[in-house]
Structures are given as structure tokens and as C-alpha cells.
Design a protein around this motif. Structure first.
Motif, PDB file in Angstrom:
ATOM      1  N   VAL A   1      -3.450 -10.667   3.375  1.00  0.00           N
ATOM      2  CA  VAL A   1      -4.533 -10.088   2.541  1.00  0.00           C
ATOM      3  C   VAL A   1      -5.759  -9.983   3.713  1.00  0.00           C
ATOM      4  O   VAL A   1      -5.798 -10.813   4.660  1.00  0.00           O
ATOM      5  CB  VAL A   1      -5.298 -10.891   1.426  1.00  0.00           C
ATOM      6  N   MET A   2      -6.797  -9.194   3.354  1.00  0.00           N
ATOM      7  CA  MET A   2      -7.801  -8.686   4.185  1.00  0.00           C
ATOM      8  C   MET A   2      -9.111  -9.225   3.483  1.00  0.00           C
ATOM      9  O   MET A   2      -9.167  -8.854   2.502  1.00  0.00           O
ATOM     10  CB  MET A   2      -8.044  -7.462   4.797  1.00  0.00           C
ATOM     11  N   LEU A   3     -10.088  -9.899   4.097  1.00  0.00           N
ATOM     12  CA  LEU A   3     -11.298 -10.445   3.743  1.00  0.00           C
ATOM     13  C   LEU A   3     -12.305  -9.492   3.968  1.00  0.00           C
ATOM     14  O   LEU A   3     -12.261  -8.984   5.262  1.00  0.00           O
ATOM     15  CB  LEU A   3     -11.572 -11.793   4.117  1.00  0.00           C
TER      16      LEU A   3
ATOM     17  N   VAL B   1      -7.320  -6.051  -5.632  1.00  0.00           N
ATOM     18  CA  VAL B   1      -8.232  -6.760  -4.831  1.00  0.00           C
ATOM     19  C   VAL B   1      -9.045  -7.948  -5.917  1.00  0.00           C
ATOM     20  O   VAL B   1      -8.605  -8.034  -7.225  1.00  0.00           O
ATOM     21  CB  VAL B   1      -9.732  -5.984  -4.594  1.00  0.00           C
ATOM     22  N   ILE B   2      -9.387  -9.141  -5.240  1.00  0.00           N
ATOM     23  CA  ILE B   2     -10.127  -9.989  -6.166  1.00  0.00           C
ATOM     24  C   ILE B   2     -11.103 -10.665  -5.454  1.00  0.00           C
ATOM     25  O   ILE B   2     -11.457 -10.243  -4.180  1.00  0.00           O
ATOM     26  CB  ILE B   2      -9.126 -11.564  -6.283  1.00  0.00           C
TER      27      ILE B   2
ATOM     28  N   LEU C   1      -5.292  -6.953  -0.964  1.00  0.00           N
ATOM     29  CA  LEU C   1      -3.730  -7.391  -0.772  1.00  0.00           C
ATOM     30  C   LEU C   1      -3.161  -6.076  -0.016  1.00  0.00           C
ATOM     31  O   LEU C   1      -3.191  -4.913  -0.109  1.00  0.00           O
ATOM     32  CB  LEU C   1      -2.947  -7.501  -2.009  1.00  0.00           C
ATOM     33  N   LEU C   2      -2.694  -6.499   1.242  1.00  0.00           N
ATOM     34  CA  LEU C   2      -2.121  -5.501   2.158  1.00  0.00           C
ATOM     35  C   LEU C   2      -0.431  -5.776   1.995  1.00  0.00           C
ATOM     36  O   LEU C   2       0.106  -4.546   1.988  1.00  0.00           O
ATOM     37  CB  LEU C   2      -2.539  -5.696   3.519  1.00  0.00           C
TER      38      LEU C   2
ATOM     39  N   ILE D   1       0.589  -1.322  -0.294  1.00  0.00           N
ATOM     40  CA  ILE D   1      -0.012   0.001  -0.136  1.00  0.00           C
ATOM     41  C   ILE D   1       0.922   1.290   0.143  1.00  0.00           C
ATOM     42  O   ILE D   1       1.846   1.517   0.904  1.00  0.00           O
ATOM     43  CB  ILE D   1      -1.005  -0.080   1.106  1.00  0.00           C
ATOM     44  N   ALA D   2       0.589   1.859  -1.101  1.00  0.00           N
ATOM     45  CA  ALA D   2       1.328   3.350  -0.918  1.00  0.00           C
ATOM     46  C   ALA D   2       1.207   4.374   0.200  1.00  0.00           C
ATOM     47  O   ALA D   2       1.969   4.853   0.729  1.00  0.00           O
ATOM     48  CB  ALA D   2       1.209   4.177  -2.600  1.00  0.00           C
ATOM     49  N   ARG D   3      -0.160   4.487   0.171  1.00  0.00           N
ATOM     50  CA  ARG D   3      -0.589   5.521   1.228  1.00  0.00           C
ATOM     51  C   ARG D   3      -1.766   4.963   1.894  1.00  0.00           C
ATOM     52  O   ARG D   3      -2.683   4.424   1.192  1.00  0.00           O
ATOM     53  CB  ARG D   3      -0.699   6.855   0.664  1.00  0.00           C
ATOM     54  N   PHE D   4      -2.049   5.193   3.140  1.00  0.00           N
ATOM     55  CA  PHE D   4      -2.989   5.156   4.060  1.00  0.00           C
ATOM     56  C   PHE D   4      -3.620   6.587   4.318  1.00  0.00           C
ATOM     57  O   PHE D   4      -2.833   7.251   5.084  1.00  0.00           O
ATOM     58  CB  PHE D   4      -2.923   4.345   5.188  1.00  0.00           C
TER      59      PHE D   4
END
Length: 416
Positions: free
Chosen positions: A379-381, A265-266, A321-322, A216-219
Motif C-alpha cells: 500500500v502507499m500512504l 483506499v482506507i 492498495l497497489l 490496479i487495472a490501469r495507470f
């Protein structure tokens, strides 16, 4: 290294030639679970794709009736030395952490180690833990390490690591009125742990170079027109970031519960899951993740019963994807640690009080997927809500090849 084979705690069903369909359930729901063979058109999550070879015979590909599922659970890590004589009988820290221990740190690597121990062993386990005491310790870390502050209990400096918190027991979502978001452990009732914290894995820490990669580039926190970019630390943390050159926002509105970022994402529709258990057939906070071909491709770090029930507002489910952890083989001469939060590499196993030091969960089917230093993805669901945002459901680990097979796309993610 020997392999201990354990069966899934699910009872195999008779195959009908149809793939079982079930929805991840909201922890806020008390409804009765849907039948195992529910209608796949009702918004079901993690439904395996039908194949052209499917038949009505008992040999047809039905994930729910595949008796081989759940056998790849635990790897034994041999030749570990005996436990330290200083280890407490409960497996927790010998003494609770306080201001003295927090004032001794001078880098965010050591700071996150202390933060992990505090949240895992004290704050999340004890509902009566004084919030003002936790806030004071967080303030000490911010000053000592000269980094960002805290956002809903998660440190800005190592936000990627903190975002990978996982349940250590069955959890209940806090009331929406608390304004605590689903993406933070502060939004849930129940103990948590950090199984993918590289600062608490001695085997990984002894490696040279980076041991963690953010995707992740930026949060950003806050409204879309006035976002604040989290101040993630880059010095002495051994984390690789895909930094975006855009400037940070000036409105430090870290009280907002809206998290925004761009990510790949998927869809979750091509996967299913099976509850895993220990040697005593007791459910653990982990479920085996299976792709549409019936291959074990990862693990979801939660009880299946807590993400399979019908929800009041069923919406699309996706994996986002994280990050990814660097893989290494477990050392065989390391003394069992006193700290309950220290764990072996890979996906460690939590026994209710500590991470097991001589065992770890098998991450994927090695006969199908190739091992590699950066192959496992964090990954986060997430589940879409009608109000226009996603909510966190669970953290999972997935093999990169299974991820790429689903043709990921880049999207704007809004989490609450």
C-alpha cells in the motif's frame, strides 16, 4: 527459525488514558515536531481509535505507552551457507553496470533486475551520475525487451514493481520546479532500494506460477481528457493484472507528472507507527505499523521522523492498495549473493549498503493475524493537497485482515 527481539527506539511515555496524536510530516518541512499529545482535531494522521474500555489508569490502551511495541523486529534465517568469495567488501556490485550488461538481457524479468541494481547502487546514491547515461541505459532496455518506455525514471513495462521503491536513507524532496513527481524516486534526493522486487528474491523466483499481483487495472499519465495508459508487460513476467478492457490512450504524454488510477483506499486515522532500530539501537528505514487495537499489522518503509512532522498544508491521509507479493518460506541452503539488491522473501532489512541475507523484518503479529500466501498488501500512504491531488508519503506493507477491517472504498486517485 529463531526470533531476535529488539525494542523500539522510542521512549515509552506514561499513559494518561488518551491515545497519542501525531501527524506524518512532510520532508519539505523544517518545523519543530508537534508534542506527542497534540490535539487530535488538527488533522493528525495515524491516530488510534478510542475504545469503550479506555480508562485513566496505567493499563488503558495507549499505543504510545504500550511497552510491548517494537519488540517484533527481526527474524533470523538460519543455516544459510557462507558468503561467496566473489562478494565485494562494500557489499555493492563488484563492477558498475554499463551498456554491456544491459545489452545481454532479453526479458523484462532480467531487465528489472538490472534496473534495480543500477538505481539502487549507482544512480540514486550518486548525485553526480550523468542523467544522459541513465537515459541511454533505459533506452537499451526498451529496445532489447520490446516494451514500453520510461516515465520519470520508472519503466512502464513493470510499473507496479517500480512504484514500490523505498528510501535507503533519509531523503529530501526535490524542488517543485523540477516537475519530478512525489511518486517517483526521481522526485527525491537520497538513495533508494526495491525491497519487494520479486525478480531479486531467489526463494520466490524458484516458485512456479505468478509471484506478484497488481490491484490496479490501469495507470494513466497526463490530463484527464487526454490520458495515456501505461504499457505494462504481460509476457514472461509472472505478474497477474486485473486488466480493464478499455483501449490505451493515443497521446503518449509521458512527461506529465500526473498519475491517475482507480484503487481501493482506507483512512489512515486508525493507525499509528513506531520507529524500529537494529541491534545497536540505530534507527532503520522502517517503522512498525499498528492498528487501532494495538496490533502489529505491518511496516511502513521509512523513518517515522520523516512522516510525523506537521505539514504546511495538513490534509487527510489515506492508504491506497497497489499490489501484493507472493509469500514463501526462506530457503536455508542458498549461498549469500554478491549482488546487494538480492534479498530473502517477506520484508527484508537494509543495512545501509545491502539487504541482509540472514535476517528479515517480522511483518505482523502472528498471534493475531493468519499467515497466507497472498495475505500481505503493498500500500502507499498518501496525503491530500489543497490543489486537488495527492502526494506520496511512503510505501507500507499491511496484513489483509487489518485492511479489510477499515471498510475500503474504491476511488479515483490523482498523484503528483
Amino acid at each position: 527459525m529463531s526470533l531476535l527481539l529488539l525494542m523500539s527506539t522510542e521512549t515509552p511515555t506514561t499513559s494518561t488514558g488518551l491515545s497519542p496524536s501525531w501527524r506524518p510530516w512532510s520532508r519539505r518541512s523544517s518545523r519543530t515536531p508537534v508534542p506527542e499529545f497534540a490535539d487530535a482535531k488538527t488533522g493528525a494522521l495515524l491516530v488510534p481509535k478510542p475504545t469503550s474500555k479506555s480508562t485513566d489508569s496505567d493499563e488503558s490502551r495507549s499505543i504510545g505507552s504500550n511497552a510491548s511495541r517494537g519488540r517484533r523486529l527481526i527474524q533470523q534465517i538460519g543455516n544459510r551457507l557462507r558468503s561467496s568469495s566473489r562478494a565485494s567488501s562494500t557489499g555493492l556490485e563488484a563492477e558498475p553496470l554499463g551498456e554491456k550488461e544491459f545489452k545481454q538481457v532479453d526479458s523484462w524479468l532480467d531487465a528489472f533486475d538490472k534496473y534495480n541494481q543500477l538505481v539502487t547502487n549507482q544512480v540514486s546514491r550518486d548525485p553526480s551520475y550523468p542523467p544522459e547515461k541513465f537515459a541511454k541505459l533505459c533506452e537499451i532496455l526498451t529496445k532489447k525487451c520490446e516494451g514500453g518506455g520510461f516515465v520519470h525514471g520508472l519503466p512502464e513495462a513493470l510499473f507496479d514493481l517500480a512504484l514500490l521503491w523505498c528510501p535507503a536513507e533519509r531523503q529530501i524532496r526535490k524542488e517543485v520546479s523540477t516537475k519530478e513527481p512525489s511518486w517517483s524516486w526521481t522526485g527525491w534526493k537520497g538513495a533508494v532500494n526495491f525491497p519487494f522486487d520479486p525478480t531479486n528474491c531467489p526463494d520466490v523466483r524458484q516458485l512456479t506460477g505468478n509471484f506478484f499481483k497488481s490491484e490496479i487495472a490501469r495507470f494513466n499519465i497526463g490530463p484527464e481528457d487526454r490520458p495515456y495508459t501505461l504499457r505494462r508487460e504481460t509476457r514472461r513476467v509472472r505478474i497477474q493484472y486485473p486488466y480493464d478492457p478499455a483501449a490505451e490512450g493515443s497521446d503518449r504524454n509521458t512527461n506529465s507528472n500526473t498519475l491517475r488510477f482507480k484503487a481501493h483506499v482506507i483512512s489512515a486515522d486508525s493507525f499509528t507507527a513506531h520507529q524500529l532500530g537494529d541491534e545497536n539501537n540505530k534507527d532503520i528505514a522502517c517503522s512498525e505499523l499498528v492498528d487501532y487495537q494495538g496490533h502489529h499489522c505491518g511496516n511502513i518503509m521509512d523513518y517515522k521522523e520523516l512522516f510525523g512532522r506537521p505539514t504546511n498544508k495538513p490534509g487527510p491521509f489515506q492508504f491506497v492498495l497497489l499490489s501484493r507479493n507472493r509469500h514463501c518460506e526462506p530457503a536455508t541452503v542458498t549461498r549469500k549473493p554478491v549482488a546487494s539488491t538480492i534479498h530473502p522473501p517477506g520484508t527484508p532489512m537494509w543495512d545501509g549498503e545491502r539487504f541482509l541475507w540472514d535476517k528479515q523484518l517480522e511483518e505482523f503479529d502472528a498471534n493475531i493475524f493468519e499467515d497466507g500466501e497472498w495475505k500481505m498488501l503493498n500500500v502507499m500512504l498518501i496525503q491530500w493537497q489543497e490543489e486537488g491531488y495527492f502526494e506520496r508519503v511512503a510505501i507500507a506493507r499491511m496484513h489483509e485482515d487489518a485492511w479489510k477491517a477499515q471498510n475500503p472504498v474504491r476511488k479515483d486517485i490523482v498523484l503528483r
